[in-house]
Design a protein around this motif. Structure first.
Motif: not given
Length: 705
Positions: A202-224
Motif C-alpha cells: 500500500a502507498g507504493t507507486t512505480w514509474s519509469a523514474y523510480g519508486k514513490v512511497t507515500e507515508r502518512t503520520s499520526l498528525a495526518n501529514v502526508t510525505s513521500a
C-alpha cells in the motif's frame, strides 16, 4: 539460426537486462550511497568476465557426469535471490558502514552475473554452425532485444517484478539440462514473489523514474519517499509560511516578495508551486519529469496546487524545457530535487545538466527585467550517502559557504550572469539558496559570494574551480575524475578481470603440436583486439548518451535507446567486416587454426568482450570531468590499438614463423582426421610411422570425340 543461435540470442538479452536494470534498481532500494550503482554495475561486468572464463576453462575438461543443481552456473539465480531478499530487508536491518555495505552488495552482484554468464556459456559451446563473427552478431542481436525489453517495461511503468520474471524465464529456457531441477525452480521463483509483494504494498507507486512511497503520520501529514530520499512534508502553504519561513526565502529575493510569473524546475510534489500561489503569483509553470510525483501531489497535497487554473504542469526534463521555453518570468526557481539527479551512463549522483553554465544561460534569457534565478541545494541530503560528497558534508558543518558543491554552483551562476552570485541560508550545512538577484530586495538579505565580502565578514574564501558546463557536468566530483579510493577499487576490478582471462587460458599451450607444423597462437592478440573494441564502444556510448541527454533529458528513451543505437552500429560494423573479408577470400577473424577448440573460442570471445566493457566503464567514470574531447581521444586510442592487434592476428595466422604460408583452415571445412581431434595429441617416439602405400593410379580420361 536454430538451436544454439536462439539460445545465444537469449544469452545476450538476459545479460543486457541484468547489466542495465540491476544497478538502476539498486539505486531505488532506499540506499542513498553514491558509489553503490556504479559499484554494482562494474561488479556485474567483472562477474560476467569470471563466468565466461570459468566456462571456457571447463569446456575442454567435460566429463560424462551431469553437474548438480547448484553447479554449472546455477549459483547465479541463487545470488540474485539473495540480493533481492537482502535489499528488500535492508531498511529494517542495522545499517552497516558504507565501506562494508558497498563491497558486500557488489560482491553479491558479481556472483549473480558470474553464475548467469557461466549458465549461458553452455549456449556458446553449442553454437552450431555459427562462426566467431556470427557469435558476436547474434550476441549483439540479443543485446538489442534486451534493450527493447527494458524500454518497453520502463515506458509501461512496470514494477521491478517485471524484470525479475523475464530474468527467471530466460534462465529456465537456457538451462542446458534436459529438465530444470526442482530446486532451481524454487530459487527462480523467489525474486518475482518478493518483488511482487513489494509492488503490491500500500502507498507504493512505480514509474519509469523510480519508486514513490507515500507515508502518512499520526498528525495526518502526508510525505513521500522518492528512490530512498525523503521529500518535505506536504502541508498548506500558509502553515509553512508561519512555521518555517526560511523555506520561502527564494520568493523574498524578488522585489516586494510577490513574483507575478514563476518557473519551477523540479516541481515534484508541488510544495514550491503552492508557495508561489500563496505569494499571489498570476501564473506558474511547474516542470517535473516524474508523473508519479505529479499524481501523488494531485491526490494528497492539501492545497492541490496542480489543479489551480493559474498553474501549467509540464511533464518534461528541466534542461529540455529551458532550451525550448519562450516565456518571461520574475523568478526561476531550481528546487533541491534537481541537485539530486544522476547523470546517465556514468551514474554520477548529485549532478544535473540543469545546473551548468549553458542551462543558466537559458534561464537568463527567460528572465523579465529585474528577475531572479534561485537554486536550492540540500547539502545534507546529497552528502548523506558518503562517497564523493562526504567532504562537502564535513565542510557544511563548519559553514555551508565552505561546501565545494555549493561554491561551484555559485561560480557557475556567476559565469552565466557575469556578476557574482549570493547566498541565503543558515550556516549549518543544510539547505541553502544560491541566487543571482536582478534588483535589490528589502525583504531578504542575500550575502555576496566574493572575496571582498568574505574579507569584510572575516570568513575564509576558497576558490571553487571551473564552472560546470554541458561537457563537464560532474558536480559531486569536485573537479576530480577519481578519488584515491575509487581509483583503487576500479584498478582492482581491472586486475581481477585480467587474472580471470589469464586463468581461462591455462592449459592451452600444452595442447598445441610442436615441430615445424606448429601454428602460431593468436589468442592473446585477438583478445586484446576484443578488449580494446569493447572499451571503445562503451566510452563512445557514454559520449553519445551525454549528448542526447542534454537535448532530450536523461529519461528512459535515452537510457535504453542510445545504448541500443550504439550496439546496433557495432553489430553492423562486425557484420560488414565479416562479409567483406569473406568476399575477398581472406582469412577473417572468425577463421582459426585447426587446433583451436570452437567451444573454448566462443566462450573466451564473450569473456574478452565483457572485459572490454568493464575497462570502458572504468575509463568512462572520468568522462564527466575530463570532457568529450578526452573521451573521443580515448576511443581513438583504443580503436587504433585494437586495429593493430587485429592486423597482427591476420599476419600471424597467414604466416608461419619461418615466413611460409600457414595452412589455416576453417573449422567447418574438411580437415584430416589426424588433426581434427581436440585436444590434438603429440607424436611420441614409440608411435610407429604410418605406412603409406603407392599412390593410386589416376583414372584414365575418356577419349574425346
Amino acid at each position: 539460426m536454430r538451436g544454439g543461435g536462439v539460445r545465444i540470442v537469449l544469452t545476450g538479452a538476459q545479460l543486457t537486462l541484468l547489466l542495465v536494470w540491476l544497478p538502476r534498481w539498486v539505486g531505488t532500494s532506499g540506499l542513498t550511497l553514491e558509489r553503490l550503482p556504479t559499484a554494482v554495475g562494474a561488479a556485474c561486468l567483472l562477474g560476467a568476465v569470471a563466468g565466461f572464463a570459468r566456462s571456457a576453462r571447463r569446456s575442454d575438461r567435460q566429463s560424462g557426469r551431469q553437474p548438480g543443481p547448484l553447479s554449472s552456473g546455477a549459483y547465479g539465480p541463487v545470488g540474485f535471490a539473495v540480493l533481492v531478499v537482502l535489499l528488500t530487508a535492508w531498511p529494517v536491518l542495522p545499517s552497516p558502514p558504507v565501506r562494508v555495505a558497498v563491497p558486500l552488495l557488489a560482491l553479491v552482484a558479481a556472483i549473480t552475473a558470474a553464475g548467469h554468464a557461466e549458465l549461458h556459456g553452455e549456449a556458446l559451446r553449442q553454437r552450431g554452425r555459427l562462426t566467431g563473427a556470427g557469435v558476436l552478431v547474434v550476441l549483439g542481436l540479443g543485446g538489442l532485444l534486451g534493450f527493447g525489453a527494458d524500454a518497453a517495461l520502463s515506458s509501461a511503468a512496470t514494477p521491478p517484478v517485471g524484470w525479475a520474471l523475464l530474468l527467471a524465464l530466460a534462465s529456465a529456457v537456457t538451462w542446458a539440462r534436459p529438465a530444470v531441477p526442482v530446486v532451481l525452480v524454487g530459487v527462480l521463483a523467489v525474486p518475482p514473489l518478493v518483488l511482487g509483494g513489494q509492488a503490491m504494498a500500500a502507498g507504493t507507486t512505480w514509474s519509469a523514474y523510480g519508486k514513490v512511497t507515500e507515508r502518512t503520520s499520526l498528525a495526518n501529514v502526508t510525505s513521500a519517499v522518492h528512490n530512498g530520499v525523503r521529500l518535505p512534508d506536504m502541508r498548506e502553504a500558509r502553515e509553512v509560511a508561519r512555521d518555517e519561513p526560511a523555506r520561502l526565502a527564494a520568493f523574498d529575493l524578488v522585489p516586494g516578495g510577490h513574483p507575478r510569473r514563476v518557473l519551477v524546475l523540479g516541481a515534484g510534489i508541488g510544495n514550491e508551486t503552492a508557495f508561489a500561489l500563496g505569494r499571489g503569483a498570476e501564473h506558474v509553470d511547474a516542470v517535473e519529469v516524474d508523473p508519479a510525483l505529479v499524481r501523488l501531489a494531485g491526490n494528497r497535497h492539501p492545497d492541490h496546487p496542480y489543479a489551480d487554473s493559474r498553474v501549467t504542469v509540464h511533464l518534461a526534463d528541466p534542461r529540455a524545457y529551458l532550451d525550448r521555453a519562450t516565456g518571461r518570468y520574475d523568478l526561476v526557481l531550481v528546487t533541491a530535487a534537481v541537485g539530486r539527479d544522476v547523470l546517465p551512463g556514468t551514474g554520477t549522483p548529485g549532478s544535473s545538466y540543469a545546473l551548468t553554465t549553458e542551462a543558466f544561460g537559458q534561464a537568463r534569457r527567460l528572465l523579465a527585467p529585474g528577475g531572479t534565478v534561485a537554486v536550492e541545494y540540500d547539502q545534507a541530503a546529497v552528502s548523506s550517502g558518503g562517497g564523493g560528497e562526504s567532504r562537502s558534508g564535513r565542510a557544511g558543518r563548519q559553514g555551508s559557504t565552505d561546501s565545494p558543491a555549493a561554491r561551484r554552483i555559485a561560480t557557475t551562476l556567476a559565469a552565466a550572469f557575469d556578476r557574482p552570485a549570493c547566498r541565503v541560508g543558515p550556516a549549518d550545512g543544510g539547505r541553502v539558496i544560491l541566487a543571482v538577484v536582478g534588483a535589490r530586495s528589502a525583504t531578504r538579505t542575500c550575502v555576496p559570494l566574493t572575496a571582498e565580502a568574505a574579507s569584510a565578514a572575516g570568513t575564509p574564501f576558497t576558490d571553487s574551480g571551473a564552472p560546470l558546463t554541458d561537457d563537464r557536468p560532474a558536480l559531486s566530483r569536485h573537479g576530480q575524475p577519481w578519488s584515491g579510493q575509487t581509483a583503487g577499487a576500479l584498478a582492482l576490478l581491472v586486475v581481477a578481470a585480467a587474472a580471470a582471462l589469464g586463468w581461462s587460458r591455462r592449459g592451452t599451450r600444452r595442447s598445441r603440436p610442436a615441430g615445424p607444423d606448429r601454428i602460431v597462437s593468436t589468442d592473446r592478440l585477438t583478445g586484446a583486439a576484443l578488449v580494446g573494441s569493447g572499451a571503445a564502444v562503451w566510452v563512445a556510448g557514454l559520449v553519445v548518451t551525454g549528448w542526447a541527454a542534454v537535448r532530450v533529458g536523461p529519461g528512459w528513451p535515452i537510457r535504453s535507446g542510445v545504448p541500443a543505437l550504439v550496439l546496433g552500429v557495432s553489430v553492423a560494423v562486425v557484420l560488414l567486416g565479416a562479409t567483406v573479408s569473406a568476399r575477398r577470400h581472406r582469412p577473417a577473424r572468425r577463421d582459426r587454426p585447426v587446433t583451436a577448440d570452437p567451444a573454448r573460442t566462443a566462450t573466451q570471445t564473450a569473456a574478452h568482450l565483457a572485459a572490454g566493457l568493464l575497462l570502458g566503464s572504468c575509463l568512462g567514470y572520468g568522462v564527466p570531468v575530463y570532457g568529450t574531447a578526452a573521451a573521443l581521444g580515448t576511443v581513438a586510442s583504443l580503436l587504433i590499438a585494437a586495429g593493430v592487434a587485429a592486423a597482427w592476428v591476420r599476419r600471424r595466422t597467414t604466416r608461419r614463423p619461418g615466413g611460409e604460408p600457414n595452412p589455416v583452415r576453417h573449422p567447418r571445412r574438411d580437415i584430416p582426421a589426424d588433426r581434427a581431434a581436440w585436444p590434438p595429441t603429440r607424436p611420441t617416439s614409440s608411435s610407429p610411422e604410418p605406412t603409406r602405400g603407392p599412390a593410386p593410379p589416376s583414372p584414365a580420361r575418356r577419349p574425346g570425340p
